[in-house]
Design a protein around this motif. Structure first.
Motif, PDB file in Angstrom:
ATOM      1  N   ILE A  76       3.426  10.740   3.288  1.00  0.00           N
ATOM      2  CA  ILE A  76       2.580   9.662   2.744  1.00  0.00           C
ATOM      3  C   ILE A  76       1.920   8.905   3.880  1.00  0.00           C
ATOM      4  O   ILE A  76       2.562   8.503   4.848  1.00  0.00           O
ATOM      5  CB  ILE A  76       3.416   8.714   1.854  1.00  0.00           C
ATOM      6  N   GLN A 127       0.833  -1.204   0.000  1.00  0.00           N
ATOM      7  CA  GLN A 127       0.000   0.000   0.000  1.00  0.00           C
ATOM      8  C   GLN A 127       0.870   1.259   0.000  1.00  0.00           C
ATOM      9  O   GLN A 127       0.574   2.230  -0.709  1.00  0.00           O
ATOM     10  CB  GLN A 127      -0.913  -0.009   1.225  1.00  0.00           C
ATOM     11  N   GLU A 141       2.476   1.681  -3.427  1.00  0.00           N
ATOM     12  CA  GLU A 141       1.501   2.177  -4.389  1.00  0.00           C
ATOM     13  C   GLU A 141       1.261   3.664  -4.232  1.00  0.00           C
ATOM     14  O   GLU A 141       1.106   4.401  -5.221  1.00  0.00           O
ATOM     15  CB  GLU A 141       0.190   1.391  -4.234  1.00  0.00           C
ATOM     16  N   GLU A 142       1.263   4.135  -2.957  1.00  0.00           N
ATOM     17  CA  GLU A 142       1.050   5.570  -2.743  1.00  0.00           C
ATOM     18  C   GLU A 142       2.265   6.375  -3.187  1.00  0.00           C
ATOM     19  O   GLU A 142       2.126   7.502  -3.681  1.00  0.00           O
ATOM     20  CB  GLU A 142       0.730   5.827  -1.271  1.00  0.00           C
ATOM     21  N   GLU A 174       1.852   6.752  -6.802  1.00  0.00           N
ATOM     22  CA  GLU A 174       0.806   7.713  -7.140  1.00  0.00           C
ATOM     23  C   GLU A 174       1.276   9.153  -6.959  1.00  0.00           C
ATOM     24  O   GLU A 174       1.058  10.015  -7.818  1.00  0.00           O
ATOM     25  CB  GLU A 174      -0.423   7.453  -6.276  1.00  0.00           C
ATOM     26  N   LYS A 175       1.966   9.429  -5.837  1.00  0.00           N
ATOM     27  CA  LYS A 175       2.352  10.813  -5.523  1.00  0.00           C
ATOM     28  C   LYS A 175       3.729  11.180  -6.059  1.00  0.00           C
ATOM     29  O   LYS A 175       4.039  12.378  -6.213  1.00  0.00           O
ATOM     30  CB  LYS A 175       2.303  11.026  -4.008  1.00  0.00           C
TER      31      LYS A 175
END
Length: 603
Positions: A579, A560, A563-564, A567-568
Motif C-alpha cells: 500500500i 490516507q 482509507e487505502e 479500499e484494497k
C-alpha cells in the motif's frame, strides 16, 4: 520626549517602542535585573543596547554564535555606536585592537561567547573594566530543559560572583516554555527581575503540515504555487541542504546551500546573495538564521522534522518579519523521527555533565521530540498547538492553518472589519494589537487615557467580542492584506485594500469553524472510505496502539493509509506492505492485528 524616546528615534531610527521593551529598559536603567521572553523579530536587542548607551560603564553581551556577534556589532557601528566582539576566529591585530578599545573605555558594548569566560587572560581583563551591565543572550542555553543546552552558560554565575561589584544582569530569549523560564531565573540567580513575556503569536503566518514520503515532489509543488519569494528551506542534514539546492536549480529556481560544513567565505557569499535578493531560496541547516535581519522572507519550509517545537518556531519565525503574510510549511515523514531519535541516542559525551545529568538531558530531548511529533500529526488548530506549548492561551480555531482551513466555512465579517479598520484610522495608526483590542472592547488603561482614545466613536464598538475572537479577526485582516503590522513598533497600519472596505463597499469574508475535528474526520472518512465499518474498526485499533506507545494516532498511521486499506482490503502481509505511503517497519509490528480487523469486518 524623555531621553529613552529621543535615543530610540535619533540613534535607532524608530518612532515608538514595541510591546514589552520599555519596562525592560526602565528596569535595567534603575539597576534592577531583567528577563525578557520576546519572539523572533520582537526587538530583544534594543532592550539592552539602548540602556548600554546611558549607563556609565561597559555592557558585556554573552552570545552563542560568532555570526550573530558579527552581525550585531556591524549593525551597531552602522548606527555610530562603538561596539566590538572577541572570538576565536579573529585575526591577532583585530583582537589587539578590540582589547585596546576596551581598556581605553571607548567601547560601549562588547560581545563574547560564554566559553571566553574560561580564558584566564580575558577574565583578568574583565576584572579591570567598569562593567555596568551583563547581558545573557539566547538565555535558554543555560537550562537543561531548553532545546539548546550549552554547559558553558553554567559558568556565568561563577563569573559574576568573582566581580568586586555585581553589575545589573539581563537575560533574553525568544523561545522558552514556562518550565525553562523558571529554570533560567534560578540558574542565573536573577535577583527579583522585571519579567516580561510578550505574545508568541505571529498572526501573519499561515501554518501548514504535509505528511509525505515524496518530499521532493511536495516541495516543488509548493514552490510552483508561490507567487512571492524569497524563502528559506531548513534541512536537518548538510547532505539534504545540498540536495534541495541542487533540486531547485534543476527546476529553474535560483538556490544556494548554507551549512557548517562549508568554507566560511562560501557561507558568507551565499548568505549575502540571499540577503541581497540575488537568489530566491536558501537551503540551510540550523547554522543559518540567528541575528539575520531579512524582513521580506515569504515562506519557510522545513524539509525534515526539527528536534523540538522551540527549534521549529524559532526558524519558522524568520518568515514574514515585515508583517506581511507568509507561510510556514513542515514536510514530515516517519524517517524524520527515526533520524532525530538516532541523534538523541548517539549524542556525544559531555564531560561537563554527570552520567545522571546526561540521561536526564536525553529524556528531556525525547520529550521535546514527542511534542514536535504531536504537532506534525495534529488535526486540530496548529497555532493553538504552538501557543499552548509555550504556555499561552489561544482559541482552538485560528482560520490561518491547514487544519482550520479543512474544518471551516467562509462567513461575512464586513461589519466587524469596518469597525476595526475605522478604529485604526481614528487612532491615527498609533496603537498596537493589544491596545486596539482594549479600545474596541471599551476598556481603559493609562495609554488610552493619555491619548483620549476613550472619547472615540469606535470605543467599545465590539465590546461583546472576546480577546481571542478579536485577535482572530485582526490576524485574518493582516493575512488578507487589509492591515500590516509595523516591524518597528508593532503598530497596525491600513493597507490600500482597507480603503475599499471603508469607502467603496468591498466585502470581507473569514473562515470560521463549522465542524469539530471529530466531525471533520468522520465526514472525510465517509467521503473517501469504501468501507465505513472497516475504517471505524481500523481507527479504533490505531487509537489503542497509539495510546500504548504514547504517540498521536495519526503519527502511527495516517487517515490516507487507513482509507487505502479499506479500499484494497489486503489479505496477506505482502498485499498490506504494497500500500502506497506505508512503511514496512511500522506495519510489520501490527500487520497481523490489521489483517485480523480486515478479516473480521468481511465476515
Amino acid at each position: 520626549m524623555d531621553i529613552c524616546h529621543r535615543i530610540l528615534n535619533e540613534t535607532f531610527g524608530h518612532s515608538s517602542f514595541r510591546p514589552g521593551q520599555l519596562p525592560l529598559i526602565h528596569a535595567i536603567l534603575s539597576g534592577r535585573d531583567a528577563f525578557g521572553v520576546l519572539p523572533t523579530g520582537a526587538g530583544k536587542s534594543l532592550c539592552y543596547q539602548l540602556p548600554a548607551l546611558l549607563l556609565p560603564g561597559i555592557t558585556l553581551v554573552l552570545s552563542p554564535l560568532i555570526s550573530l556577534m558579527n552581525d550585531q556589532v556591524a549593525a551597531l557601528r552602522q548606527a555610530n555606536i562603538t561596539a566590538c566582539c572577541i572570538h576565536s576566529a579573529m585575526p591577532a591585530p583585530e583582537y589587539a585592537s578590540a582589547v585596546r578599545l576596551m581598556r581605553e573605555g571607548r567601547c560601549k558594548l562588547v560581545y563574547v561567547a560564554p566559553e571566553r569566560l574560561q580564558n584566564a587572560d580575558f577574565l583578568s581583563l574583565l576584572h579591570t573594566l567598569p562593567l555596568s551591565l551583563v547581558v545573557v543572550d539566547e538565555a535558554h542555553c543555560i537550562s537543561q530543559w531548553g532545546h539548546d543546552f550549552r554547559p558553558s552558560y553554567r559558568q556565568i554565575p561563577q563569573f559574576l560572583a568573582s566581580l568586586s561589584t555585581r553589575p545589573v544582569l539581563a537575560a533574553f530569549t525568544a523561545t522558552a516554555t514556562p518550565r525553562v523560564r523558571q529554570d533560567i531565573i534560578e540558574c542565573l540567580h536573577l535577583n527579583h527581575p522585571e519579567r516580561i513575556t510578550t505574545s508568541f503569536d505571529r498572526p501573519n503566518l499561515f501554518f501548514d503540515v504535509r505528511r509525505t514520503e515524496q518530499k521532493d515532489i511536495a516541495l516543488l509543488r509548493f514552490l510552483r504555487q508561490q507567487t512571492h519569494f524569497p524563502g528559506i528551506i531548513y534541512c536537518t542534514t548538510r547532505k539534504a541542504a545540498e540536495h534541495t539546492a541542487e533540486l531547485l536549480r534543476e527546476n529553474h529556481i535560483t538556490a544556494l546551500a548554507y551549512h557548517a560544513g562549508m568554507d566560511a567565505a562560501d557561507r558568507r557569499t551565499n548568505q549575502d546573495a540571499f540577503l541581497h535578493d540575488q537568489i530566491s531560496v536558501l537551503c540551510a541547516t540550523n547554522a543559518f538564521g540567528m541575528g539575520i535581519n531579512k524582513p521580506n522572507v515569504r515562506f519557510v519550509v522545513h524539509y525534515q522534522l526539527p528536534a523540538s517545537l522551540e527549534n521549529y518556531y524559532q526558524e519558522a519565525g524568520r518568515a514574514g518579519r515585515d508583517g506581511k503574510p507568509a507561510t510556514c510549511l513542515l514536510l514530515f515523514s516517519e524517517q524524520d523521527s527515526t533520524l532525530q531519535e538516532y541523534w538523541i541516542e548517539k549524542e556525544p559525551e559531555n564531560p561537563a555533565l554527570s552520567e545522571e545529568e546526561v540521561r536526564q538531558l536525553q529524556r528531556e530531548n525525547f520529550r521535546r521530540l514527542h511534542c514536535m511529533q504531536h504537532y506534525a500529526a495534529a488535526d486540530g488548530c496548529l497555532r493553538e498547538e504552538i501557543l499552548r506549548y509555550f504556555g499561552e492561551q489561544a482559541t482552538d480555531f485560528c482560520g490561518a492553518c491547514c487544519n482550520c482551513d479543512a474544518a471551516g466555512d467562509w462567513k461575512d465579517i464586513t461589519v466587524e472589519a469596518q469597525k476595526i479598520l475605522s478604529c485604526i484610522y481614528r487612532v491615527r495608526e498609533q496603537a498596537d494589537t493589544a491596545t486596539l483590542i482594549q479600545i474596541l472592547q471599551g476598556k481603559q488603561n493609562a495609554l488610552i487615557q493619555q491619548n483620549n482614545w476613550q472619547s472615540l466613536s469606535t470605543f467599545g464598538l465590539l465590546s461583546e467580542q472576546s480577546d481571542a475572537e478579536l485577535s482572530s479577526l485582526l490576524a485574518h485582516l493582516i493575512h488578507q492584506q487589509y492591515l500590516i503590522l509595523a516591524e518597528s513598533d508593532g503598530s497596525l497600519h491600513l493597507c490600500r485594500r482597507a480603503r475599499e472596505v471603508l469607502f467603496h463597499g468591498e466585502k470581507v469574508s473569514m473562515m470560521v469553524r463549522t465542524r469539530s475535528v471529530k466531525q471533520m474526520r468522520e465526514q472525510r472518512a465517509a467521503r473517501h472510505s469504501t468501507a465505513p465499518k472497516l475504517f471505524a474498526a481500523l481507527s479504533a485499533l490505531r487509537r489503542r496502539l497509539a495510546t500504548r506507545q504514547g504517540v498521536p494516532p495519526s503519527l502511527l498511521l495516517s487517515d490516507q493509509v487507513l482509507e487505502e486499506i479499506c479500499e484494497k482490503q489486503p489479505q496477506t502481509k505482502e498485499e498490506l506492505f504494497s500500500i502506497h505511503g506505508t512503511q514496512e517497519k511500522t506495519l510489520s509490528r501490527y500487520a497481523e492485528k490489521i489483517l485480523d480487523v480486515v478479516s473480521n469486518c468481511q465476515n
